[in-house]
Design a protein around this motif. Structure first.
Motif, PDB file in Angstrom:
ATOM      1  N   PHE A 236     -64.859 -25.983 -62.964  1.00  0.00           N
ATOM      2  CA  PHE A 236     -64.071 -24.869 -63.477  1.00  0.00           C
ATOM      3  C   PHE A 236     -62.859 -24.719 -62.569  1.00  0.00           C
ATOM      4  N   VAL A 237     -61.695 -25.117 -63.070  1.00  0.00           N
ATOM      5  CA  VAL A 237     -60.448 -25.029 -62.315  1.00  0.00           C
ATOM      6  C   VAL A 237     -59.715 -23.792 -62.804  1.00  0.00           C
ATOM      7  N   ALA A 238     -59.528 -22.826 -61.929  1.00  0.00           N
ATOM      8  CA  ALA A 238     -58.898 -21.565 -62.318  1.00  0.00           C
ATOM      9  C   ALA A 238     -57.599 -21.357 -61.551  1.00  0.00           C
ATOM     10  N   VAL A 239     -56.610 -20.836 -62.273  1.00  0.00           N
ATOM     11  CA  VAL A 239     -55.394 -20.352 -61.629  1.00  0.00           C
ATOM     12  C   VAL A 239     -55.451 -18.837 -61.763  1.00  0.00           C
ATOM     13  N   LEU A 240     -55.504 -18.169 -60.627  1.00  0.00           N
ATOM     14  CA  LEU A 240     -55.684 -16.721 -60.527  1.00  0.00           C
ATOM     15  C   LEU A 240     -54.360 -16.066 -60.190  1.00  0.00           C
ATOM     16  N   GLY A 241     -54.057 -14.975 -60.860  1.00  0.00           N
ATOM     17  CA  GLY A 241     -52.842 -14.241 -60.519  1.00  0.00           C
ATOM     18  C   GLY A 241     -52.685 -13.003 -61.373  1.00  0.00           C
ATOM     19  N   HIS A 242     -51.738 -12.178 -60.985  1.00  0.00           N
ATOM     20  CA  HIS A 242     -51.395 -11.006 -61.779  1.00  0.00           C
ATOM     21  C   HIS A 242     -50.743 -11.448 -63.087  1.00  0.00           C
ATOM     22  N   ARG A 243     -50.498 -10.505 -63.949  1.00  0.00           N
ATOM     23  CA  ARG A 243     -49.779 -10.774 -65.202  1.00  0.00           C
ATOM     24  C   ARG A 243     -48.403 -11.357 -64.859  1.00  0.00           C
ATOM     25  N   ASN A 244     -47.982 -12.385 -65.574  1.00  0.00           N
ATOM     26  CA  ASN A 244     -46.689 -13.050 -65.367  1.00  0.00           C
ATOM     27  C   ASN A 244     -46.511 -13.623 -63.953  1.00  0.00           C
ATOM     28  N   SER A 245     -47.596 -14.120 -63.390  1.00  0.00           N
ATOM     29  CA  SER A 245     -47.526 -14.670 -62.030  1.00  0.00           C
ATOM     30  C   SER A 245     -47.170 -16.150 -62.005  1.00  0.00           C
ATOM     31  N   GLY A 246     -47.288 -16.829 -63.159  1.00  0.00           N
ATOM     32  CA  GLY A 246     -46.997 -18.259 -63.211  1.00  0.00           C
ATOM     33  C   GLY A 246     -48.189 -19.100 -63.622  1.00  0.00           C
ATOM     34  N   LYS A 247     -49.238 -18.476 -64.124  1.00  0.00           N
ATOM     35  CA  LYS A 247     -50.435 -19.227 -64.528  1.00  0.00           C
ATOM     36  C   LYS A 247     -50.118 -20.218 -65.650  1.00  0.00           C
ATOM     37  N   SER A 248     -49.507 -19.747 -66.717  1.00  0.00           N
ATOM     38  CA  SER A 248     -49.172 -20.643 -67.835  1.00  0.00           C
ATOM     39  C   SER A 248     -48.152 -21.695 -67.420  1.00  0.00           C
ATOM     40  N   THR A 249     -47.212 -21.310 -66.558  1.00  0.00           N
ATOM     41  CA  THR A 249     -46.236 -22.273 -66.039  1.00  0.00           C
ATOM     42  C   THR A 249     -46.949 -23.404 -65.300  1.00  0.00           C
ATOM     43  N   THR A 250     -48.016 -23.068 -64.599  1.00  0.00           N
ATOM     44  CA  THR A 250     -48.797 -24.080 -63.889  1.00  0.00           C
ATOM     45  C   THR A 250     -49.361 -25.099 -64.877  1.00  0.00           C
ATOM     46  N   TRP A 251     -49.992 -24.620 -65.960  1.00  0.00           N
ATOM     47  CA  TRP A 251     -50.574 -25.545 -66.949  1.00  0.00           C
ATOM     48  C   TRP A 251     -49.489 -26.338 -67.670  1.00  0.00           C
TER      49      TRP A 251
END
Length: 165
Positions: free
Chosen positions: A6-21
């Protein structure tokens, strides 16, 4: 040695999670219903299942999203709010190995944030591999870190295969 990751990118809203993927896959990606192929290194790939929008933001339970999913590598955005515990507890309960990359500060955060939820000790107690990365800088190095971790984990379990063009 677990047999699911399970690879998770954790962050607040609009932190860059989708940008990472999006950076990891080289284009815009969204949650799908089927696994997709992720290019790794040396012409090798692995099958992964992506949950791009965090279950917490969408008020969904990760177990419901993954209930019929047998892909052994799950990539998941998770939002830094109290509800994230349900997602993480699901992953631990399902015996996933955990790799969590915390975007701290996130792209829209004023600065680095204190772990007010106390997630770091919980993650470490549950044998997670944890990294904290700056979501304000270009995502290349942090996505490379994720790619390399997945490659090593998948290769050790015989889950890599030649990429086809």
């Amino acid at each position: 040695m677990g047999d699911r990751l399970f690879v998770a990118v954790l962050g607040h809203r609009n932190s860059g999670k989708s940008t990472t993927w999006n950076t990891l896959f080289g284009g815009t990606v969204r949650t799908g219903q089927h696994p997709r192929t992720l290019p790794l290194h040396g012409g090798e790939c692995a099958q992964v299942f992506l949950i791009s929008g965090s279950p917490e933001e969408r008020q969904l339970y990760a177990g419901d999203i993954l209930e019929n999913q047998d892909c052994r590598i799950v990539l998941c955005s998770i939002q830094y709010i109290e509800a994230v515990r349900k997602t993480l507890e699901y992953a631990v309960g399902e015996k996933f190995d955990l790799f969590v990359q915390w975007l701290n500060p996130g792209r829209n955060d004023p600065g680095e944030n204190y772990d007010r939820l106390g997630l770091l000790p919980w993650l470490l107690a549950n044998r997670a591999t944890l990294s904290m990365r700056d979501g304000k800088v270009p995502p290349g190095p942090r996505t490379q870190e994720i790619r390399e971790f997945i490659h090593g984990w998948a290769k050790a379990r015989g889950l890599t295969f030649p990429c086809t063009t």
